[in-house]
Design a protein around this motif. Structure first.
Motif, PDB file in Angstrom:
ATOM      1  N   LEU A 196     -11.416 -16.600 -16.160  1.00  0.00           N
ATOM      2  CA  LEU A 196     -10.797 -17.075 -14.933  1.00  0.00           C
ATOM      3  C   LEU A 196     -11.658 -18.174 -14.318  1.00  0.00           C
ATOM      4  CD1 LEU A 196      -9.797 -13.652 -13.331  1.00  0.00           C
ATOM      5  CD2 LEU A 196      -8.263 -15.295 -14.426  1.00  0.00           C
ATOM      6  N   GLY A 241      -6.619 -24.777  -6.230  1.00  0.00           N
ATOM      7  CA  GLY A 241      -7.639 -23.891  -5.673  1.00  0.00           C
ATOM      8  C   GLY A 241      -8.589 -24.614  -4.742  1.00  0.00           C
ATOM      9  N   GLU A 261      -7.370 -20.552 -15.676  1.00  0.00           N
ATOM     10  CA  GLU A 261      -8.242 -20.059 -16.743  1.00  0.00           C
ATOM     11  C   GLU A 261      -8.804 -21.253 -17.513  1.00  0.00           C
ATOM     12  OE1 GLU A 261      -6.397 -15.807 -18.115  1.00  0.00           O
ATOM     13  OE2 GLU A 261      -5.229 -17.597 -18.637  1.00  0.00           O
ATOM     14  N   ASN A 306     -10.634 -27.043  -9.932  1.00  0.00           N
ATOM     15  CA  ASN A 306      -9.373 -26.350  -9.644  1.00  0.00           C
ATOM     16  C   ASN A 306      -8.593 -27.158  -8.609  1.00  0.00           C
ATOM     17  OD1 ASN A 306      -9.676 -23.821 -11.214  1.00  0.00           O
ATOM     18  ND2 ASN A 306     -11.431 -23.500  -9.868  1.00  0.00           N
ATOM     19  N   GLY A 338      -6.590 -21.945  -8.618  1.00  0.00           N
ATOM     20  CA  GLY A 338      -5.360 -22.279  -9.312  1.00  0.00           C
ATOM     21  C   GLY A 338      -5.320 -23.695  -9.828  1.00  0.00           C
ATOM     22  N   ASN A 357      -2.548 -23.447 -14.878  1.00  0.00           N
ATOM     23  CA  ASN A 357      -1.526 -22.556 -14.363  1.00  0.00           C
ATOM     24  C   ASN A 357      -1.950 -22.030 -12.996  1.00  0.00           C
ATOM     25  OD1 ASN A 357       0.066 -22.599 -16.851  1.00  0.00           O
ATOM     26  ND2 ASN A 357      -1.590 -21.395 -17.738  1.00  0.00           N
ATOM     27  N   ASP A 358      -1.027 -21.333 -12.312  1.00  0.00           N
ATOM     28  CA  ASP A 358      -1.364 -20.756 -11.012  1.00  0.00           C
ATOM     29  C   ASP A 358      -2.551 -19.810 -11.133  1.00  0.00           C
ATOM     30  OD1 ASP A 358       0.686 -22.157  -9.831  1.00  0.00           O
ATOM     31  OD2 ASP A 358       2.118 -20.508  -9.966  1.00  0.00           O
ATOM     32  N   LYS A 359      -2.574 -19.026 -12.213  1.00  0.00           N
ATOM     33  CA  LYS A 359      -3.735 -18.195 -12.521  1.00  0.00           C
ATOM     34  C   LYS A 359      -4.670 -19.040 -13.377  1.00  0.00           C
ATOM     35  CE  LYS A 359      -5.095 -13.999 -15.021  1.00  0.00           C
ATOM     36  NZ  LYS A 359      -4.627 -12.898 -15.897  1.00  0.00           N
TER      37      LYS A 359
END
Length: 371
Positions: free
Chosen positions: A102, A127, A82, A124, A106, A78-80
């Motif tokens: 986390l 990211g 984890e 990521n 992203g 997801n954008d956040k």
């Protein structure tokens, strides 16, 4: 809803000894799937039987199983970003959530773990970095202690290579190095790994190897003798073979996954060496929608084209070869199905489909020994 259809198996002369494994299926959860599904895999026939499913796991698009099979780790793409940890019962094929952390970037799309279960490595994608997260004895994940990424320059494809896009974080066979691919910069990065430090990854010289501009490096695998590394390039739809020695890579050969004159949409995805070390397989999405098979020269590591098999489902994003080497299982992301193909271990060719199970948006397949 999960359904299974038994299809008449291809006849073969010698059956392997009966063995069973657990097959864990990661998926995108914006459709029929709600989390991670576990099946029992029967290596004698290729049959799959549903065991369990853990719901409310958001987009577990890539999984890894600890060396002792006690824990499973899944990215939450997801954008956040984890990453989640689970305890795993190989007798029942059941997962139990432990915790999540986390990933400091992203759209995490890849996760790996060292054999000692000390460190977790997460790639990521949006990211543009990898994160290192320590692991506790109970399998829980501690907060990230290090991130590494590349600030450019970036590749020629302005739509796909506008920034760093990291796809993998793979340990070397001796676990002294971690390799990570960057689609945005057309680089395969090399870092030294020393567990137990605040910054477990450190630089080496040279720190990376580059592929053809616009190639888009994605996934990789090592030869059985650990002397060669094979890298699949997503946008270039090609495989590059490197000689490998103690963290150093020397490019030797690049082969295409495409037919002569092919002009359709492509998107190379996954790559695996067969358990007997004789063959290499690579998947291609888009209009190609196939898996290419190459024989591996046992002295030089070089590849020779053997076959190209059109896949019955859509978008073969991920596949896995069972530990006995008798079957190849394909996760078809856009047709909600996992197909089991019989393999000819002498020629490397994919034969008929022997089984299939329906799973919403499957994108990752991992085996673990069953008990």
């Amino acid at each position: 809803m999960i359904a299974a259809l038994l299809i008449p198996a291809v006849t073969f002369a010698q059956k392997p000894l009966p063995k069973t494994y657990d097959l864990l299926v990661g998926a995108y959860t914006n459709g029929k799937s709600k989390g991670i599904t576990v099946f029992r895999f029967y290596a004698e026939t290729g049959r799959l039987a549903y065991l369990s499913q853990i719901d409310d796991v958001s987009n577990p698009s890539y999984l890894t199983v600890s060396a002792d099979s006690k824990f499973v780790y899944a990215v939450n793409e997801n954008d956040k970003g984890e990453v989640s940890s689970f305890s795993f019962d190989p007798k029942m094929g059941a997962l139990k959530f432990i915790n999540k952390q986390l990933t400091l970037g992203g759209a995490p799309c890849y996760v790996s773990v060292d054999k000692a279960n000390k460190s977790l490595f997460v790639a990521n994608y949006s990211g543009g970095n990898i994160a290192v997260l320590p692991l506790n004895e109970d399998g829980s994940i501690a907060p990230s202690v290090q991130t590494i990424g590349d600030s450019g320059p970036f590749g020629p494809n302005k739509d796909r290579q506008e920034k760093a896009h990291v796809h993998t974080a793979v340990l070397s066979p001796d676990e002294k190095y971690v390799f990570y691919t960057d689609l945005g910069t057309d680089k395969l990065h090399i870092t030294r790994y020393k567990p137990g430090k605040d910054s477990p990854l450190s630089g080496v010289k040279p720190p990376f190897v580059s592929v053809t501009p616009g190639g888009g490096p994605r996934h990789l695998d090592f030869s059985l003798d650990k002397k060669h590394l094979y890298l699949v390039q997503e946008m270039g739809s090609a495989v590059t073979m490197f000689d490998y020695n103690s963290g150093k890579l020397t490019p030797k050969q690049t082969v295409t996954l495409l037919k002569d004159g092919y002009t359709g949409a492509t998107g190379a995805a996954d790559i695996h060496v067969s358990p007997n070390g004789l063959f290499l397989y690579a998947s291609n999405r888009g209009d190609a929608n196939d898996i290419s098979v190459f024989s591996i020269n046992q002295e030089t590591g070089e590849l020779t084209f053997v076959d190209r098999r059109a896949i019955n489902g859509k978008t073969p994003r991920n596949f896995v070869i069972d530990p006995t080497g008798n079957f190849l299982l394909v996760a078809n992301q856009n047709s909600d199905v996992v197909y089991v193909y019989k393999l000819d271990k002498n020629t490397g060719k994919m034969l008929g489909i022997v089984y299939k199970v329906e799973v919403g948006n499957p994108v990752c397949l991992k085996f673990a020994p069953a008990q």
